[in-house]
Design an enzyme around this catalytic site. Structure first.
Site, PDB file in Angstrom:
ATOM      1  N   CYS A  25       0.833  -1.202   0.000  1.00 39.60           N
ATOM      2  CA  CYS A  25       0.000   0.000   0.000  1.00 39.60           C
ATOM      3  C   CYS A  25       0.865   1.247   0.000  1.00 39.60           C
ATOM      4  CB  CYS A  25      -0.929  -0.026   1.210  1.00 39.60           C
ATOM      5  SG  CYS A  25      -2.118   1.340   1.251  1.00 39.60           S
ATOM      6  N   CYS A  26       1.891   1.251   0.862  1.00 39.72           N
ATOM      7  CA  CYS A  26       2.794   2.402   0.914  1.00 39.72           C
ATOM      8  C   CYS A  26       3.547   2.586  -0.407  1.00 39.72           C
ATOM      9  CB  CYS A  26       3.802   2.234   2.050  1.00 39.72           C
ATOM     10  SG  CYS A  26       3.125   2.482   3.699  1.00 39.72           S
ATOM     11  N   CYS A  70      -1.267   7.848   7.594  1.00 38.83           N
ATOM     12  CA  CYS A  70      -2.585   7.535   7.053  1.00 38.83           C
ATOM     13  C   CYS A  70      -3.482   7.001   8.177  1.00 38.83           C
ATOM     14  CB  CYS A  70      -2.454   6.502   5.942  1.00 38.83           C
ATOM     15  SG  CYS A  70      -1.650   7.141   4.452  1.00 38.83           S
ATOM     16  N   CYS A 122      -3.601   3.186   9.387  1.00 38.74           N
ATOM     17  CA  CYS A 122      -2.368   2.621   9.937  1.00 38.74           C
ATOM     18  C   CYS A 122      -1.773   3.471  11.053  1.00 38.74           C
ATOM     19  CB  CYS A 122      -1.335   2.436   8.820  1.00 38.74           C
ATOM     20  SG  CYS A 122      -1.879   1.284   7.533  1.00 38.74           S
ATOM     21  N   CYS A 130       7.504   3.943   6.047  1.00 39.81           N
ATOM     22  CA  CYS A 130       6.615   3.709   4.911  1.00 39.81           C
ATOM     23  C   CYS A 130       7.374   3.269   3.664  1.00 39.81           C
ATOM     24  CB  CYS A 130       5.791   4.957   4.600  1.00 39.81           C
ATOM     25  SG  CYS A 130       6.764   6.361   4.017  1.00 39.81           S
TER      26      CYS A 130
END
Length: 253
Positions: free
Chosen positions: A128-129, A213, A216, A239
């Site tokens: 995702c990062c 975010c 998280c 990240c």
């Protein structure tokens, strides 16, 4: 050094580890404002931008740098997963400080293909990062020689001993990272906020000393590192836009 930066762009790394060591030694003992004034005025780091999360202490770095270079681009990774409070804080600081904001967003096609339901953070936070932060930033800094970051040594064990100047280990181009607040402690940051009447992130007082975010980021318990609430439950501390040095590879400054 500035002319050497431009000469090296097409022939090799912009900066080497030796350059980072020399810069750290050159400004050893100088306060942050003196260091920034000299670095920016003499273009010692070439073409640069500020990378800001608009998190809990971001206003300090933004204020310090843009008082000297008002037009320096401020790169913000608009991941689509931020707290609404962070986006509001970003807009507040942009207006207050007159920032040259550049919002960076993920590639829409890649996002649709690899995170169609927006839940990749729940089973693959690294992926995702990569989609929402690492790749957009890599595209944005491709033509830059350096970035200014707001990282601080006290934030976590992985950032202990953070130098003011270091080579970006996330690529092979020899881009420099400048960490003006590397050796600042929390009381110094709080004093700077008070001295310059800077607004605080609205979530900081609610137990979020480090804010990323929303999915998280969790509140931090008493006695924990400020970044303990990031990716809680995962073996993940960054990240991906900042890669900690491996044991034995820390710069000797």
């Amino acid at each position: 050094m500035a002319s050497r930066v431009r000469d090296r762009i097409d022939t090799g790394p912009r900066f080497t580890q030796g350059d980072a060591i020399r810069l750290n030694n050159l400004f050893r003992g100088n306060d942050t404002q003196e260091m920034l004034a000299a670095v920016i005025a003499d273009r010692l780091v070439g073409d640069a931008a500020i990378v800001s999360s608009f998190g809990a202490e971001s206003a300090v770095l933004l204020h310090l740098v843009t008082r000297i270079a008002p037009d320096m681009p401020v790169l913000f990774l608009d991941t689509g997963k931020h707290f609404p409070e962070t986006l509001a804080y970003r807009d507040q600081l942009v207006e207050r400080l007159g920032l040259n904001l550049v919002n960076l967003t993920p590639d829409a096609e890649e996002l649709a293909a690899r995170d169609e339901n927006g839940l990749r953070w729940s089973y693959d936070p690294d992926g995702c990062c990569e989609l929402r932060k690492v790749k957009p930033l890599a595209r944005a800094v491709a033509g830059l020689d350096a970035t200014f970051t707001g990282r601080k040594g006290f934030q976590s064990s992985s950032r202990t001993g953070l130098p003011r100047f270091e080579i970006d280990t996330s690529d092979a181009e020899g881009r420099l990272k400048v960490n003006p607040l590397a050796n600042w402690a929390k009381p110094e940051l709080d004093a700077y906020f008070a001295d310059h009447a800077l607004p605080r992130h609205p979530l900081e007082a609610d137990g979020y000393p480090s804010i990323g975010c929303a999915p998280c980021t969790s509140k931090v318990r008493p006695g924990e590192d400020p970044r303990a609430g990031r990716w809680r439950g995962w073996e993940k501390v960054e990240c991906g836009i900042h890669i900690p040095a491996k044991p034995g590879e820390e710069p000797a400054f």
